[in-house]
Scaffold this motif. Structure first.
Motif, mmCIF file in Angstrom:
data_model
loop_
_atom_site.group_PDB
_atom_site.id
_atom_site.type_symbol
_atom_site.label_atom_id
_atom_site.label_comp_id
_atom_site.label_asym_id
_atom_site.label_seq_id
_atom_site.Cartn_x
_atom_site.Cartn_y
_atom_site.Cartn_z
ATOM 1 N N GLU A 265 -17.968 -1.944 7.679
ATOM 2 C CA GLU A 265 -18.802 -0.745 7.655
ATOM 3 C C GLU A 265 -18.358 0.291 8.679
ATOM 4 O O GLU A 265 -18.723 1.464 8.576
ATOM 5 C CB GLU A 265 -20.259 -1.141 7.879
ATOM 6 N N GLU A 266 -17.597 -0.110 9.699
ATOM 7 C CA GLU A 266 -17.070 0.844 10.681
ATOM 8 C C GLU A 266 -15.708 1.400 10.277
ATOM 9 O O GLU A 266 -15.119 2.206 11.001
ATOM 10 C CB GLU A 266 -16.947 0.171 12.056
ATOM 11 N N GLY A 267 -15.189 0.948 9.130
ATOM 12 C CA GLY A 267 -13.899 1.436 8.661
ATOM 13 C C GLY A 267 -12.711 0.695 9.239
ATOM 14 O O GLY A 267 -11.569 1.107 9.033
ATOM 15 N N THR A 268 -12.940 -0.393 9.951
ATOM 16 C CA THR A 268 -11.851 -1.169 10.527
ATOM 17 C C THR A 268 -11.470 -2.326 9.605
ATOM 18 O O THR A 268 -12.226 -2.708 8.712
ATOM 19 C CB THR A 268 -12.243 -1.706 11.911
ATOM 20 N N SER A 269 -10.296 -2.896 9.856
ATOM 21 C CA SER A 269 -9.770 -3.958 9.000
ATOM 22 C C SER A 269 -10.477 -5.274 9.270
ATOM 23 O O SER A 269 -10.681 -5.666 10.420
ATOM 24 C CB SER A 269 -8.267 -4.126 9.242
ATOM 25 N N GLU A 295 -1.858 3.246 8.929
ATOM 26 C CA GLU A 295 -2.452 4.417 9.568
ATOM 27 C C GLU A 295 -2.610 5.524 8.536
ATOM 28 O O GLU A 295 -1.619 6.012 7.982
ATOM 29 C CB GLU A 295 -1.572 4.911 10.705
ATOM 30 N N PRO A 296 -3.845 5.948 8.216
ATOM 31 C CA PRO A 296 -4.025 7.084 7.309
ATOM 32 C C PRO A 296 -3.605 8.381 7.988
ATOM 33 O O PRO A 296 -3.948 8.627 9.144
ATOM 34 C CB PRO A 296 -5.519 7.062 6.997
ATOM 35 N N LEU A 297 -2.867 9.225 7.251
ATOM 36 C CA LEU A 297 -2.322 10.456 7.827
ATOM 37 C C LEU A 297 -2.945 11.720 7.241
ATOM 38 O O LEU A 297 -3.172 12.687 7.965
ATOM 39 C CB LEU A 297 -0.797 10.491 7.619
ATOM 40 N N ASP A 298 -3.168 11.751 5.932
ATOM 41 C CA ASP A 298 -3.748 12.923 5.276
ATOM 42 C C ASP A 298 -4.849 12.463 4.340
ATOM 43 O O ASP A 298 -4.760 11.384 3.734
ATOM 44 C CB ASP A 298 -2.695 13.694 4.470
ATOM 45 N N TRP A 299 -5.847 13.336 4.167
ATOM 46 C CA TRP A 299 -7.015 12.992 3.383
ATOM 47 C C TRP A 299 -7.224 14.011 2.273
ATOM 48 O O TRP A 299 -6.822 15.174 2.393
ATOM 49 C CB TRP A 299 -8.261 12.939 4.266
ATOM 50 N N ARG A 307 -14.053 11.175 0.827
ATOM 51 C CA ARG A 307 -12.756 11.454 1.455
ATOM 52 C C ARG A 307 -11.865 10.225 1.343
ATOM 53 O O ARG A 307 -12.237 9.136 1.784
ATOM 54 C CB ARG A 307 -12.932 11.846 2.919
ATOM 55 N N TYR A 308 -10.699 10.429 0.737
ATOM 56 C CA TYR A 308 -9.745 9.345 0.549
ATOM 57 C C TYR A 308 -8.449 9.670 1.286
ATOM 58 O O TYR A 308 -7.931 10.787 1.169
ATOM 59 C CB TYR A 308 -9.413 9.167 -0.926
ATOM 60 N N PRO A 309 -7.871 8.719 2.014
ATOM 61 C CA PRO A 309 -6.543 8.947 2.607
ATOM 62 C C PRO A 309 -5.460 8.849 1.533
ATOM 63 O O PRO A 309 -5.342 7.820 0.869
ATOM 64 C CB PRO A 309 -6.412 7.823 3.640
ATOM 65 N N VAL A 310 -4.693 9.902 1.353
ATOM 66 C CA VAL A 310 -3.695 9.947 0.276
ATOM 67 C C VAL A 310 -2.270 9.939 0.817
ATOM 68 O O VAL A 310 -1.318 10.026 0.045
ATOM 69 C CB VAL A 310 -3.923 11.169 -0.630
ATOM 70 N N ARG A 311 -2.120 9.840 2.126
ATOM 71 C CA ARG A 311 -0.798 9.624 2.728
ATOM 72 C C ARG A 311 -0.993 8.669 3.901
ATOM 73 O O ARG A 311 -1.857 8.882 4.750
ATOM 74 C CB ARG A 311 -0.159 10.944 3.188
ATOM 75 N N TRP A 312 -0.175 7.604 3.895
ATOM 76 C CA TRP A 312 -0.315 6.538 4.873
ATOM 77 C C TRP A 312 1.029 6.256 5.550
ATOM 78 O O TRP A 312 2.084 6.444 4.950
ATOM 79 C CB TRP A 312 -0.745 5.237 4.197
ATOM 80 N N ARG A 313 0.944 5.762 6.767
ATOM 81 C CA ARG A 313 2.105 5.125 7.379
ATOM 82 C C ARG A 313 1.885 3.621 7.320
ATOM 83 O O ARG A 313 0.837 3.117 7.740
ATOM 84 C CB ARG A 313 2.293 5.567 8.819
ATOM 85 N N LEU A 314 2.859 2.907 6.764
ATOM 86 C CA LEU A 314 2.798 1.455 6.625
ATOM 87 C C LEU A 314 3.985 0.855 7.350
ATOM 88 O O LEU A 314 5.138 1.163 7.028
ATOM 89 C CB LEU A 314 2.792 1.064 5.150
ATOM 90 N N ASP A 315 3.703 0.000 8.307
ATOM 91 C CA ASP A 315 4.737 -0.602 9.158
ATOM 92 C C ASP A 315 4.725 -2.112 8.940
ATOM 93 O O ASP A 315 3.694 -2.765 9.147
ATOM 94 C CB ASP A 315 4.438 -0.258 10.620
ATOM 95 N N GLY A 320 11.559 -5.168 8.406
ATOM 96 C CA GLY A 320 12.283 -3.990 8.864
ATOM 97 C C GLY A 320 11.844 -2.714 8.182
ATOM 98 O O GLY A 320 12.640 -1.776 8.045
ATOM 99 N N LEU A 321 10.584 -2.637 7.788
ATOM 100 C CA LEU A 321 10.095 -1.483 7.037
ATOM 101 C C LEU A 321 9.177 -0.619 7.888
ATOM 102 O O LEU A 321 8.243 -1.109 8.524
ATOM 103 C CB LEU A 321 9.319 -1.934 5.796
ATOM 104 N N ASP A 322 9.453 0.672 7.890
ATOM 105 C CA ASP A 322 8.580 1.686 8.480
ATOM 106 C C ASP A 322 8.472 2.784 7.428
ATOM 107 O O ASP A 322 9.400 3.572 7.237
ATOM 108 C CB ASP A 322 9.167 2.210 9.789
ATOM 109 N N LEU A 323 7.343 2.825 6.728
ATOM 110 C CA LEU A 323 7.240 3.582 5.489
ATOM 111 C C LEU A 323 6.146 4.628 5.544
ATOM 112 O O LEU A 323 5.149 4.480 6.240
ATOM 113 C CB LEU A 323 6.918 2.633 4.326
ATOM 114 N N ILE A 324 6.347 5.685 4.752
ATOM 115 C CA ILE A 324 5.281 6.600 4.374
ATOM 116 C C ILE A 324 4.956 6.310 2.910
ATOM 117 O O ILE A 324 5.844 6.298 2.056
ATOM 118 C CB ILE A 324 5.687 8.067 4.534
#
Length: 366
Positions: A265-269, A295-299, A307-315, A320-324
């Motif tokens: 409910e606090e938006g955490t994992s 990490e959500p970047l854009d909403w 409000r939905y996050p539509v751009r994320w950073r996924l590590d 060896g992946l660091d992705l948008i």
């Protein structure tokens, strides 16, 4: 029975006369929570999967779905995304005893969607039916599920998806290119610490796909990749969980990544969040809590104020992946009886900006 009457009946029965959000959409916590689970089968222990039997229905459990997403290109390279999902909900643990052809304890819902990237359009449709009179159902022996003339079934050793939603249509043939992946603990996917807050869950993460789609009166011959998820259970959300962010990513390297973040409910994992990494040759490894950074970047805000996050950073350091991960269109909102965001995404290397693949993102509970 008229559409509005059927929709009202479905909402009242499937959600147990529970809460509804202001938009009129059903609350997934009512549908997938553990409340009212007495008498149903529950996912409490590891089981042995049997195929093709487990491609079929499991009516003793309260909830079940067959879930296809994919990214396709036509002969001109035009990119499309699609979703086709068949949902089954039991209204009671046992069928009614009264002798009526209409009598059933099962209701069905199907959602379909098409994302036309070049046309900057996202189209979605839905259907409802009772699990009686042949209106909707699933085989108990193999892959065959239908709602009216929409269906997913095995024919002559391949899967066939047929959907005509009026504004668009899908006529696809699908063949798995990798072995089945049993998610979680050998197919037991725990969503919380309580016994039974789990589902039986397997995936085919890379399915070769070809066929046709129709859009604006034009038929496109298409090829590409799909992803099939299968889940069934009775209580899938634990107390305090409000939704999830689910990623299914198919990389051009041949590897596949699934990860779901359960949110409180606090938006955490939630600690039950997890995923799977599947190598090019089909070997899979479990991704436990804390192994993926999100990490959500854009909403983007929908018309009903979500409000939905539509751009994320996924590590994912272990691979060896660091992705948008970014939506190809911000508005891929499924504004249906259950409101959620579901859409085609592209996977970009954070360092080089190079596109590494495509996939799907589903977000609920916002």
């Amino acid at each position: 029975m008229g559409y509005r009457v059927l929709l009202t009946l479905f909402v009242l029965l499937a959600a147990g006369c529970g809460s509804r959000e202001e938009s009129g959409a059903m609350d997934l916590r009512d549908i997938l929570g553990a409340g009212g689970s007495a008498g149903y089968a529950r996912a409490v222990a590891v089981r042995e999967f049997q195929f093709p039997r487990d491609h079929g229905g499991h009516p003793d459990f309260r909830n079940e779905w067959w879930y296809l997403t994919g990214h396709l290109r036509d002969e001109r390279g035009r990119l499309f995304g699609y979703q086709a999902t068949f949902f089954r909900f039991a209204l009671a643990p046992k069928p009614p005893r009264r002798p009526s052809a209409w009598a059933t304890n099962q209701v069905w819902m199907a959602h379909v969607a098409l994302t036309d990237v070049a046309g900057a359009a996202h189209l979605a449709d839905q259907r409802f039916a009772r699990g009686a009179l042949g209106l909707a159902g699933a085989s108990g022996e193999h892959l065959r599920v239908w709602l009216g003339d929409w269906y997913l079934r095995e024919e002559d050793g391949v899967w066939r998806l047929r959907v005509d939603a009026g504004a668009f249509a899908l006529n696809l043939t699908l063949a798995p290119a990798k072995p089945v992946v049993l998610q979680g603990d050998r197919g037991l996917s725990r969503k919380g610490p309580e016994p039974g807050n789990a589902s039986y869950y397997y995936s085919f993460t890379r399915v070769q796909t070809e066929g046709t789609l129709r859009r604006r009166g034009e038929t496109h011959a298409v090829t590409g990749l799909s992803w099939l998820d299968r889940e069934w259970g009775t209580g899938s959300l634990a107390a305090g969980q409000v939704g999830w962010d689910w990623f299914s990513l198919q990389l051009d390297s041949g590897a596949d990544l699934m990860y779901y973040r359960l949110r409180d409910e606090e938006g955490t994992s939630h600690p039950a969040s997890r995923g799977t990494w599947v190598t090019r040759d089909g070997r899979s490894r479990d991704i436990g809590p804390g192994k993926i950074g999100l990490e959500p970047l854009d909403w983007w805000r929908s018309a009903d104020g979500r409000r939905y996050p539509v751009r994320w950073r996924l590590d994912y350091p272990e691979a060896g992946l660091d992705l948008i991960v970014r939506a190809v269109l911000p508005d891929q909102h499924m504004d249906l009886a259950v409101a959620y965001w579901e859409g085609l995404v592209e996977v970009v290397d954070t360092r080089s900006g190079r596109i590494l693949g495509h996939g799907y993102l589903e977000m609920t509970g916002y």
